[in-house]
Design a protein around this motif. Structure first.
Motif, PDB file in Angstrom:
ATOM      1  N   ASN A 232       5.169  21.459  48.315  1.00 15.66           N
ATOM      2  CA  ASN A 232       4.423  22.702  48.421  1.00 15.66           C
ATOM      3  C   ASN A 232       5.310  23.766  49.034  1.00 15.66           C
ATOM      4  OD1 ASN A 232       3.878  22.996  51.490  1.00 15.66           O
ATOM      5  ND2 ASN A 232       3.289  20.879  51.060  1.00 15.66           N
TER       6      ASN A 232
ATOM      7  N   ILE B 151      -0.111  32.119  52.777  1.00 16.74           N
ATOM      8  CA  ILE B 151      -0.669  31.298  51.712  1.00 16.74           C
ATOM      9  C   ILE B 151       0.160  30.038  51.507  1.00 16.74           C
ATOM     10  CG2 ILE B 151       0.614  32.086  49.672  1.00 16.74           C
ATOM     11  CD1 ILE B 151      -2.322  32.680  48.516  1.00 16.74           C
TER      12      ILE B 151
ATOM     13  N   LEU C 152       1.102  27.213  48.306  1.00 14.18           N
ATOM     14  CA  LEU C 152       1.034  26.858  46.891  1.00 14.18           C
ATOM     15  C   LEU C 152       1.402  25.391  46.755  1.00 14.18           C
ATOM     16  CD1 LEU C 152       2.935  29.985  45.555  1.00 14.18           C
ATOM     17  CD2 LEU C 152       0.469  29.669  45.612  1.00 14.18           C
TER      18      LEU C 152
ATOM     19  N   GLU D 180       1.258  27.300  39.791  1.00 16.85           N
ATOM     20  CA  GLU D 180       0.126  27.929  40.480  1.00 16.85           C
ATOM     21  C   GLU D 180       0.381  29.414  40.743  1.00 16.85           C
ATOM     22  OE1 GLU D 180      -0.903  25.910  44.082  1.00 16.85           O
ATOM     23  OE2 GLU D 180      -2.903  26.802  44.153  1.00 16.85           O
TER      24      GLU D 180
ATOM     25  N   LYS E  86      -1.573  32.610  42.872  1.00 23.74           N
ATOM     26  CA  LYS E  86      -2.658  33.020  43.769  1.00 23.74           C
ATOM     27  C   LYS E  86      -2.500  34.497  44.094  1.00 23.74           C
ATOM     28  CE  LYS E  86      -3.766  28.694  46.120  1.00 23.74           C
ATOM     29  NZ  LYS E  86      -3.903  28.015  47.444  1.00 23.74           N
ATOM     30  N   LYS E  87      -3.624  35.161  44.284  1.00 24.36           N
ATOM     31  CA  LYS E  87      -3.591  36.585  44.597  1.00 24.36           C
ATOM     32  C   LYS E  87      -4.360  36.857  45.879  1.00 24.36           C
ATOM     33  CE  LYS E  87      -2.896  38.369  39.941  1.00 24.36           C
ATOM     34  NZ  LYS E  87      -3.198  39.446  38.966  1.00 24.36           N
ATOM     35  N   GLN E  88      -3.808  37.782  46.655  1.00 19.51           N
ATOM     36  CA  GLN E  88      -4.486  38.309  47.834  1.00 19.51           C
ATOM     37  C   GLN E  88      -4.356  39.829  47.750  1.00 19.51           C
ATOM     38  OE1 GLN E  88      -2.525  36.725  51.306  1.00 19.51           O
ATOM     39  NE2 GLN E  88      -3.551  34.752  51.189  1.00 19.51           N
TER      40      GLN E  88
ATOM     41  N   THR F 168       0.741  38.883  45.012  1.00 16.32           N
ATOM     42  CA  THR F 168       0.650  37.813  44.032  1.00 16.32           C
ATOM     43  C   THR F 168       1.724  36.783  44.334  1.00 16.32           C
ATOM     44  OG1 THR F 168      -0.143  39.333  42.325  1.00 16.32           O
ATOM     45  CG2 THR F 168       0.706  37.198  41.593  1.00 16.32           C
TER      46      THR F 168
ATOM     47  N   GLN G 251       3.492  33.050  43.270  1.00 15.18           N
ATOM     48  CA  GLN G 251       3.659  32.121  42.157  1.00 15.18           C
ATOM     49  C   GLN G 251       4.503  30.932  42.578  1.00 15.18           C
ATOM     50  OE1 GLN G 251       5.343  34.286  38.838  1.00 15.18           O
ATOM     51  NE2 GLN G 251       3.341  34.983  38.160  1.00 15.18           N
TER      52      GLN G 251
ATOM     53  N   SER H 286       9.678  29.924  43.887  1.00 17.13           N
ATOM     54  CA  SER H 286       8.433  30.633  44.161  1.00 17.13           C
ATOM     55  C   SER H 286       8.748  32.111  44.347  1.00 17.13           C
ATOM     56  CB  SER H 286       7.770  30.076  45.424  1.00 17.13           C
ATOM     57  OG  SER H 286       6.564  30.752  45.711  1.00 17.13           O
TER      58      SER H 286
END
Lengths: 113, 111
Positions: B31, B47, B49, B54, B56-58, B62, B64, B72
């Motif tokens: 991770n 965050i 991942l 994957e 994810k957005k906040q 963004t 990845q 990442s």
């Protein structure tokens, strides 16, 4: 916000003095860490612990020592401070589980004159 | 311990421009986490991942995780002055020791 506390926040001491930086967390985390960070620079791991009576040295050579007699307490000691020890010291903890989020204290800024 | 490599080291942008920082590992990670440190402050978790590919957005951020779980990225759309700080990645598993942060990317915003 995380429940991890460091004292003192700011300290100016003379060369050769002994200093202990205190770190406590109330989250019951097994893993605790000490990072050293100069302003604007990267985080250097100097010590870590995976539980009571467990301590290991990190990647950055340090003249400091640590102890872990209680889960919540992870003090860092400099036996004889030198100007080269001037830096910010960040204590952190994590639960070591799948998420393993690291929570940092607010840091102790040490200046050795 | 082996750490993930992070680029760029510094990024200057005009307010309103986008910003991206990248982390790369030579081995597959379990991770990856991202942290933000404001000037004079301490790193704060943003965050984690875990899954291959994957995203994810906040809000304007963004995150990845690559398909191979070796890289990442963190992308900020339309930067604001509140985004100023250093963004660190932190990898666990594979060759990453789960102890060492990337060197960080300093985001400097010019109004």
């Amino acid at each position: 916000e995380a429940d991890i506390y460091q004292t003192p926040r700011y300290l100016v001491i003379g060369t050769g003095k002994k200093i202990t930086l205190e770190c406590s967390q109330t989250m019951g985390h097994d893993k605790m860490y000490w990072y050293q960070q100069d302003p604007g620079m990267e985080l250097h791991l100097i010590h870590y612990s995976y539980g009571v009576n467990s301590t290991e040295k990190g990647d950055l050579s340090s003249e400091s020592t640590v102890s872990r007699i209680r889960t919540e307490h992870f003090p860092l000691t400099l036996e004889s401070a030198r100007p080269s020890h001037t830096s910010q010291y960040l204590c952190a903890s994590s639960d070591g589980g799948l998420r393993n989020t690291i929570y940092f204290g607010e840091g102790s800024w040490l200046t050795v004159v | 311990g082996q750490q993930v490599m992070q680029i760029p080291q510094y990024q200057h942008v005009q307010e309103g421009e986008d910003f991206t920082t990248y982390c790369n590992s030579s081995t597959t990670l379990s991770n990856i986490q991202w942290y933000k440190q404001r000037p004079g402050g301490h790193p704060v978790f943003l965050i984690q991942l875990v899954k291959s590919g994957e995203v994810k957005k906040q809000k304007r951020l963004t995150f990845q995780f690559g398909e191979a779980k070796k890289n990442s990225s963190l992308h900020i759309t339309a930067t604001q002055t509140t985004d100023v700080g250093t963004y660190f990645c932190f990898g666990s598993g594979g060759g990453a020791d789960g102890l060492t942060f990337g060197k960080g990317t300093h985001l400097i915003i010019q109004p």
